[in-house]
Design a protein around this motif. Structure first.
Motif, PDB file in Angstrom:
ATOM      1  N   ARG A   1       0.829  -1.209   0.000  1.00 51.34           N
ATOM      2  CA  ARG A   1       0.000   0.000   0.000  1.00 51.34           C
ATOM      3  C   ARG A   1       0.861   1.255   0.000  1.00 51.34           C
ATOM      4  O   ARG A   1       0.554   2.252  -0.649  1.00 51.34           O
ATOM      5  CB  ARG A   1      -0.930   0.000   1.218  1.00 51.34           C
ATOM      6  CG  ARG A   1      -1.984  -1.089   1.205  1.00 51.34           C
ATOM      7  CD  ARG A   1      -3.019  -0.903   0.123  1.00 51.34           C
ATOM      8  NE  ARG A   1      -3.881   0.237   0.358  1.00 51.34           N
ATOM      9  CZ  ARG A   1      -5.086   0.153   0.949  1.00 51.34           C
ATOM     10  NH1 ARG A   1      -5.538  -1.024   1.365  1.00 51.34           N
ATOM     11  NH2 ARG A   1      -5.833   1.218   1.112  1.00 51.34           N
TER      12      ARG A   1
ATOM     13  N   GLU B   1       2.371   2.503  -3.495  1.00 50.01           N
ATOM     14  CA  GLU B   1       1.461   2.788  -4.607  1.00 50.01           C
ATOM     15  C   GLU B   1       1.756   4.140  -5.242  1.00 50.01           C
ATOM     16  O   GLU B   1       1.359   4.399  -6.374  1.00 50.01           O
ATOM     17  CB  GLU B   1       0.007   2.705  -4.139  1.00 50.01           C
ATOM     18  CG  GLU B   1      -0.443   1.268  -3.900  1.00 50.01           C
ATOM     19  CD  GLU B   1      -1.859   1.168  -3.387  1.00 50.01           C
ATOM     20  OE1 GLU B   1      -2.479   2.227  -3.131  1.00 50.01           O
ATOM     21  OE2 GLU B   1      -2.356   0.042  -3.237  1.00 50.01           O
ATOM     22  N   HIS B   2       2.431   5.037  -4.511  1.00 49.75           N
ATOM     23  CA  HIS B   2       2.900   6.301  -5.066  1.00 49.75           C
ATOM     24  C   HIS B   2       4.396   6.194  -5.305  1.00 49.75           C
ATOM     25  O   HIS B   2       5.121   5.592  -4.500  1.00 49.75           O
ATOM     26  CB  HIS B   2       2.612   7.458  -4.112  1.00 49.75           C
ATOM     27  CG  HIS B   2       1.275   8.100  -4.357  1.00 49.75           C
ATOM     28  ND1 HIS B   2       0.892   9.234  -3.699  1.00 49.75           N
ATOM     29  CD2 HIS B   2       0.250   7.770  -5.168  1.00 49.75           C
ATOM     30  CE1 HIS B   2      -0.326   9.584  -4.099  1.00 49.75           C
ATOM     31  NE2 HIS B   2      -0.737   8.700  -4.980  1.00 49.75           N
TER      32      HIS B   2
ATOM     33  N   ALA C   1       8.064  -1.987  -6.216  1.00 50.49           N
ATOM     34  CA  ALA C   1       6.619  -1.779  -6.090  1.00 50.49           C
ATOM     35  C   ALA C   1       5.846  -2.880  -6.812  1.00 50.49           C
ATOM     36  O   ALA C   1       4.862  -3.415  -6.281  1.00 50.49           O
ATOM     37  CB  ALA C   1       6.237  -0.401  -6.639  1.00 50.49           C
TER      38      ALA C   1
ATOM     39  N   ASN D   1       3.373  -5.734  -5.135  1.00 56.19           N
ATOM     40  CA  ASN D   1       1.999  -5.919  -5.606  1.00 56.19           C
ATOM     41  C   ASN D   1       1.743  -7.384  -5.939  1.00 56.19           C
ATOM     42  O   ASN D   1       0.669  -7.928  -5.634  1.00 56.19           O
ATOM     43  CB  ASN D   1       1.739  -5.047  -6.829  1.00 56.19           C
ATOM     44  CG  ASN D   1       0.278  -5.053  -7.236  1.00 56.19           C
ATOM     45  OD1 ASN D   1      -0.606  -4.766  -6.423  1.00 56.19           O
ATOM     46  ND2 ASN D   1       0.000  -5.374  -8.492  1.00 56.19           N
TER      47      ASN D   1
ATOM     48  N   GLY E   1      -5.071   4.144   0.867  1.00 57.08           N
ATOM     49  CA  GLY E   1      -4.040   3.403   0.152  1.00 57.08           C
ATOM     50  C   GLY E   1      -3.153   4.198  -0.765  1.00 57.08           C
ATOM     51  O   GLY E   1      -2.397   3.622  -1.534  1.00 57.08           O
ATOM     52  N   THR E   2      -3.213   5.537  -0.690  1.00 55.13           N
ATOM     53  CA  THR E   2      -2.413   6.297  -1.641  1.00 55.13           C
ATOM     54  C   THR E   2      -1.339   7.150  -0.988  1.00 55.13           C
ATOM     55  O   THR E   2      -0.703   7.943  -1.651  1.00 55.13           O
ATOM     56  CB  THR E   2      -3.307   7.223  -2.491  1.00 55.13           C
ATOM     57  OG1 THR E   2      -4.013   8.112  -1.638  1.00 55.13           O
ATOM     58  CG2 THR E   2      -4.295   6.405  -3.310  1.00 55.13           C
TER      59      THR E   2
ATOM     60  N   ASN F   1       2.209   7.581   1.488  1.00 53.19           N
ATOM     61  CA  ASN F   1       3.436   6.835   1.694  1.00 53.19           C
ATOM     62  C   ASN F   1       4.284   7.482   2.779  1.00 53.19           C
ATOM     63  O   ASN F   1       4.484   8.686   2.775  1.00 53.19           O
ATOM     64  CB  ASN F   1       4.268   6.824   0.403  1.00 53.19           C
ATOM     65  CG  ASN F   1       3.442   6.403  -0.776  1.00 53.19           C
ATOM     66  OD1 ASN F   1       3.166   5.239  -0.961  1.00 53.19           O
ATOM     67  ND2 ASN F   1       3.020   7.364  -1.583  1.00 53.19           N
TER      68      ASN F   1
END
Length: 216
Positions: free
Chosen positions: A47, A50-51, A143, A147, A210-211, A213
């Protein structure tokens, strides 16, 4: 081989027996708990990356764990490092939420789970660091790998981990200050997540689930 598979292989029967002793369970139950703990940590990392800035921060932090050997480290050192990692990955409150959820899943006291989480976190970090180093993986590749790991959780854990991570990352995600934090920041959200002692966690921002970091 997934990170969870690598973790279990490195722990071996003797490691699982030690964890079973800590949990007060048999080794089969200990294995299930380790898989759930591992899945929670890996899912939190997924999570966080994700950025791109989160992926860059984690990739930089991995370099500090390439030569680590958490499978033969002392408990005190592992726990210190583990709490730092969990602070970045889940946040203080998120770690407590994870422990509570895992406690219900396993039927084990949440305080005991809180002792196990920081022991497993450095092991996951080390395994991922060595994988990234050996594979010459950049931040984007790390990343993607995380995932893929998130999609490969052991059967039966999907709902548990999805619910746990959804509750942890469903609001403001902490950007925890720590040894890898390159710069400070300010938190402007009056509803920002707070540390267990009531202080506002350092450097937070309001984001969609979830976006966000953490800065390592």
């Amino acid at each position: 081989m997934t990170l969870n598979d690598e973790l279990l292989a490195q722990l071996g029967d003797s490691g699982l027996e030690q964890i079973a002793g800590m949990l007060g369970t048999d080794t089969a139950t200990a294995r299930n708990v380790v898989e759930a703990v591992s899945g929670t940590i890996v899912g939190g990392m997924a999570r966080n990356v994700e950025h791109p800035d989160g992926a860059d921060a984690l990739r930089g932090a991995l370099d500090d764990h390439v030569d680590a050997d958490p499978f033969n480290g002392d408990v005190a050192s592992l726990t210190r490092d583990g709490h730092s990692i969990l602070g970045h990955v889940l946040g203080g409150q998120g770690t407590e939420q994870a422990a509570a959820g895992l406690s219900q899943f396993a039927g084990i006291n949440s305080g005991t789970i809180m002792k196990l989480l920081p022991l497993i976190a450095p092991m996951i970090m080390s395994l991922l660091a060595n994988r990234a180093s050996n594979g010459k993986m950049d931040a984007g590749a790390v990343a993607d790998d995380l995932n893929n790991e998130r999609s490969a959780v052991p059967g039966g854990l999907e709902d548990l981990l999805g619910g746990l991570l959804g509750s942890i990352f469903g609001g403001a995600v902490p950007r925890q200050a720590g040894p890898y934090d390159p710069a400070g920041g300010t938190a402007t959200d009056p509803g920002a997540r707070r540390t267990p002692d009531g202080r506002e966690a350092a450097d937070q921002r309001e984001v969609a689930p979830g976006t966000s970091n953490p800065d390592w």
